[in-house]
Design an enzyme around this catalytic site. Structure first.
Site, PDB file in Angstrom:
ATOM      1  N   LYS A   1      30.841  40.869  41.745  1.00  0.00           N
ATOM      2  CA  LYS A   1      32.293  40.731  41.757  1.00  0.00           C
ATOM      3  C   LYS A   1      32.790  40.477  40.344  1.00  0.00           C
ATOM      4  O   LYS A   1      32.077  39.896  39.530  1.00  0.00           O
ATOM      5  CB  LYS A   1      32.686  39.581  42.685  1.00  0.00           C
ATOM      6  CG  LYS A   1      34.174  39.471  42.902  1.00  0.00           C
ATOM      7  CD  LYS A   1      34.512  38.777  44.193  1.00  0.00           C
ATOM      8  CE  LYS A   1      36.017  38.626  44.326  1.00  0.00           C
ATOM      9  NZ  LYS A   1      36.437  38.204  45.646  1.00  0.00           N
TER      10      LYS A   1
ATOM     11  N   ASP B   1      31.254  46.764  46.248  1.00  0.00           N
ATOM     12  CA  ASP B   1      32.498  46.615  47.007  1.00  0.00           C
ATOM     13  C   ASP B   1      33.582  47.211  46.114  1.00  0.00           C
ATOM     14  O   ASP B   1      33.734  46.795  44.958  1.00  0.00           O
ATOM     15  CB  ASP B   1      32.734  45.118  47.276  1.00  0.00           C
ATOM     16  CG  ASP B   1      34.034  44.818  48.006  1.00  0.00           C
ATOM     17  OD1 ASP B   1      35.085  45.358  47.591  1.00  0.00           O
ATOM     18  OD2 ASP B   1      34.024  44.019  48.954  1.00  0.00           O
TER      19      ASP B   1
ATOM     20  N   HIS C   1      35.855  45.145  43.791  1.00  0.00           N
ATOM     21  CA  HIS C   1      35.240  44.185  42.879  1.00  0.00           C
ATOM     22  C   HIS C   1      35.047  44.670  41.455  1.00  0.00           C
ATOM     23  O   HIS C   1      34.128  44.219  40.766  1.00  0.00           O
ATOM     24  CB  HIS C   1      33.895  43.718  43.443  1.00  0.00           C
ATOM     25  CG  HIS C   1      34.041  42.867  44.662  1.00  0.00           C
ATOM     26  ND1 HIS C   1      33.012  42.142  45.201  1.00  0.00           N
ATOM     27  CD2 HIS C   1      35.123  42.622  45.448  1.00  0.00           C
ATOM     28  CE1 HIS C   1      33.436  41.489  46.262  1.00  0.00           C
ATOM     29  NE2 HIS C   1      34.711  41.771  46.444  1.00  0.00           N
TER      30      HIS C   1
ATOM     31  N   HIS D   1      30.590  48.166  50.420  1.00  0.00           N
ATOM     32  CA  HIS D   1      31.681  47.548  51.165  1.00  0.00           C
ATOM     33  C   HIS D   1      32.889  48.414  50.886  1.00  0.00           C
ATOM     34  O   HIS D   1      33.386  48.444  49.749  1.00  0.00           O
ATOM     35  CB  HIS D   1      31.960  46.124  50.671  1.00  0.00           C
ATOM     36  CG  HIS D   1      31.171  45.086  51.403  1.00  0.00           C
ATOM     37  ND1 HIS D   1      31.329  43.743  51.189  1.00  0.00           N
ATOM     38  CD2 HIS D   1      30.226  45.213  52.375  1.00  0.00           C
ATOM     39  CE1 HIS D   1      30.504  43.083  51.998  1.00  0.00           C
ATOM     40  NE2 HIS D   1      29.823  43.943  52.719  1.00  0.00           N
TER      41      HIS D   1
ATOM     42  N   ASP E   1      41.664  43.313  49.733  1.00  0.00           N
ATOM     43  CA  ASP E   1      41.072  43.642  51.027  1.00  0.00           C
ATOM     44  C   ASP E   1      42.082  44.150  52.049  1.00  0.00           C
ATOM     45  O   ASP E   1      42.069  43.733  53.206  1.00  0.00           O
ATOM     46  CB  ASP E   1      40.279  42.439  51.568  1.00  0.00           C
ATOM     47  CG  ASP E   1      39.029  42.175  50.747  1.00  0.00           C
ATOM     48  OD1 ASP E   1      38.104  42.980  50.819  1.00  0.00           O
ATOM     49  OD2 ASP E   1      38.994  41.171  50.003  1.00  0.00           O
TER      50      ASP E   1
ATOM     51  N   ASP F   1      34.926  46.126  54.627  1.00  0.00           N
ATOM     52  CA  ASP F   1      35.260  44.762  54.229  1.00  0.00           C
ATOM     53  C   ASP F   1      36.745  44.649  53.906  1.00  0.00           C
ATOM     54  O   ASP F   1      37.143  44.747  52.756  1.00  0.00           O
ATOM     55  CB  ASP F   1      34.403  44.345  53.018  1.00  0.00           C
ATOM     56  CG  ASP F   1      34.603  42.879  52.668  1.00  0.00           C
ATOM     57  OD1 ASP F   1      35.197  42.154  53.485  1.00  0.00           O
ATOM     58  OD2 ASP F   1      34.173  42.465  51.581  1.00  0.00           O
TER      59      ASP F   1
END
Ligand code: RNT
Ligand code: ZN
Length: 418
Positions: free
Chosen positions: A227, A258, A261, A285, A295, A325
């Site tokens: 992240k 992700d 991130h 993700h 998100d 996610d």
């Protein structure tokens, strides 16, 4: 409505560019997406009732969020009934289910606390994925877990990680299906740190200790999610992208990307083919960042499509486990699952319906004009007819028809949750 007629017409159109729609939908049917349980209850979980922490946040107060395992399971069932194909469920350790009145400590959470989830998965023929929960807990001290300088804190979370490997192993063996266990820690600092090295050294040591736990390496895959920053963790994140790439290169752990991130102009679609050169697998993700790692529910936007294209043209669907996610508390949470999941499936379908080899040849031959022309023409090909046929064939509602049953569920079930 006869979906075959439109499908057959679409089939001919795709055939003209060398694409086999039957093969595409057959392939799409095999792709499992891991449905994240935490969209159903705003990442609350059941093991304690503290606030959501860890630099993540859910906004919105839409009525009807799941408050118990039974409610969450019912909501997942509802969502799955509207999503074509057979998928997986992704659980967090905080979704452990205890006996009435039992306090479940994260460092001693057991497979038995997930027995009901295993039964749920077994009855439905679904696989399970898992995540240790290194957030929303009193033992997260000053936003630190596995990188904490306080040995009591660090060791507590090491034991949590070890406990979770045993649970992931239990899932894999009970369900005879692979289990991805993803590690993400929120550790970081709000302001400019004095020492960037030591927290990462402690995180590395903690991971080594967690990974001493024996597990079935064929069936349990452990990933590490990087992240760039979080709320209250703006200046420094222990589990940075380089940390994860480095750790994954020197261990059995795989990197997890992700797409919320990274810095806003970086794209995960560009990272996927690069990672595949250096790692056997990389997990995903799929989310939607809006200005930050917000998100939001996955939309059928350009980057989502581009991610799906990389999975297909790198022939990487076996090597890249796909998880979702996102968490939105401002809209019907079941609809959020259905919209986001169906969108990623549509992105995959669009990717499966493109003549990649043909277009790669245009790139090799420097025929960029033709390439641009075809990329743009493909955008108005009749993917909708293929998607509708796919939904109908898989026994789920076609187009916006699914929404009626979510509305009815809202009226008859969600409204009563007060
Ligand atoms: C947080 C990470 C992490 C969590 C879930 C709940 O920024 O994306 O994956 O969202 O584990
Ligand atoms: Zn994530």
């Amino acid at each position: 409505m006869n979906y075959s007629e439109r499908y057959n017409e679409a089939k001919e159109i795709y055939r003209s560019v060398g694409v086999d729609t039957d093969a595409a939908i057959e392939k799409l049917k095999q792709i499992k997406i891991s449905l994240h349980c935490w969209q159903g209850d705003d990442v609350n979980g059941f093991d304690n009732d503290g606030p959501l922490t860890g630099g993540i946040s859910v906004t919105g107060n839409y009525p009807g969020k799941a408050r118990t395992p039974e409610e969450l399971m019912a909501d997942i069932d509802k969502a799955l009934s509207l999503i074509p194909g057979k998928h997986k469920i992704n659980l967090h350790a905080s979704y452990a289910i205890g006996e009435p009145g039992e306090v479940i400590e994260r460092d001693s959470v057991k497979p038995a606390h997930f027995k009901k989830w295993v039964e749920f998965a077994k009855q439905r023929g679904l696989g399970l994925d898992f995540n240790p929960t290194f957030f929303s807990h009193p033992m997260v001290k000053d936003n630190l877990t596995l990188s904490s300088p306080d040995e009591d804190v660090r060791k507590y979370w090491v034991r949590h990680g070890q406990a979770c490997i045993r649970i992931a192993d239990y899932f894999a063996s009970e369900l005879n299906s692979p289990c991805l266990m993803n590690i993400w820690i929120p550790d970081g600092y709000k302001d400019i740190p004095a020492d960037r090295f030591s927290p990462r050294a402690r995180f590395k040591k903690s991971l080594d200790e967690i990974l001493e736990t024996p597990y079935d390496k064929e069936k349990v895959i452990i990933s590490l999610e990087s992240k760039v920053w979080g709320m209250g963790l703006e200046s420094y994140t222990v589990g940075s992208a380089e940390f994860v790439m480095g750790y994954a290169a020197h261990s059995d752990v795989i990197p997890l990307l992700d797409n919320g991130h990274y810095h806003p102009t970086e794209t995960v679609s560009d990272k996927i083919p690069t990672m595949l050169l250096f790692y056997d697998r990389a997990a995903l993700h799929v989310t939607r960042p809006v200005r930050w790692d917000s998100d939001h529910v996955v939309r059928l936007d350009d980057e989502t499509k581009e991610i799906a294209k990389e999975l297909v043209r790198c022939d990487a669907l076996e090597r890249v486990p796909i998880g979702l996610d996102f968490f939105d508390g401002s809209i019907n949470r079941i609809a959020a699952w259905v919209i986001g999941t169906r969108n990623f499936q549509k992105a995959l379908l669009e990717a499966l319906l493109a003549p990649h080899e043909k277009m790669a040849a245009m790139q090799r031959e420097n025929d960029f004009t033709r390439l641009m022309m075809l990329q743009e023409e493909l955008k108005t090909y009749p993917i909708g007819a293929v998607w509708d046929f796919f939904c109908a064939e898989n026994g789920v509602p076609v187009r916006e028809e699914w929404y009626d049953s979510v509305e009815e569920y809202e009226q008859t079930v969600l409204k009563n949750r007060r």
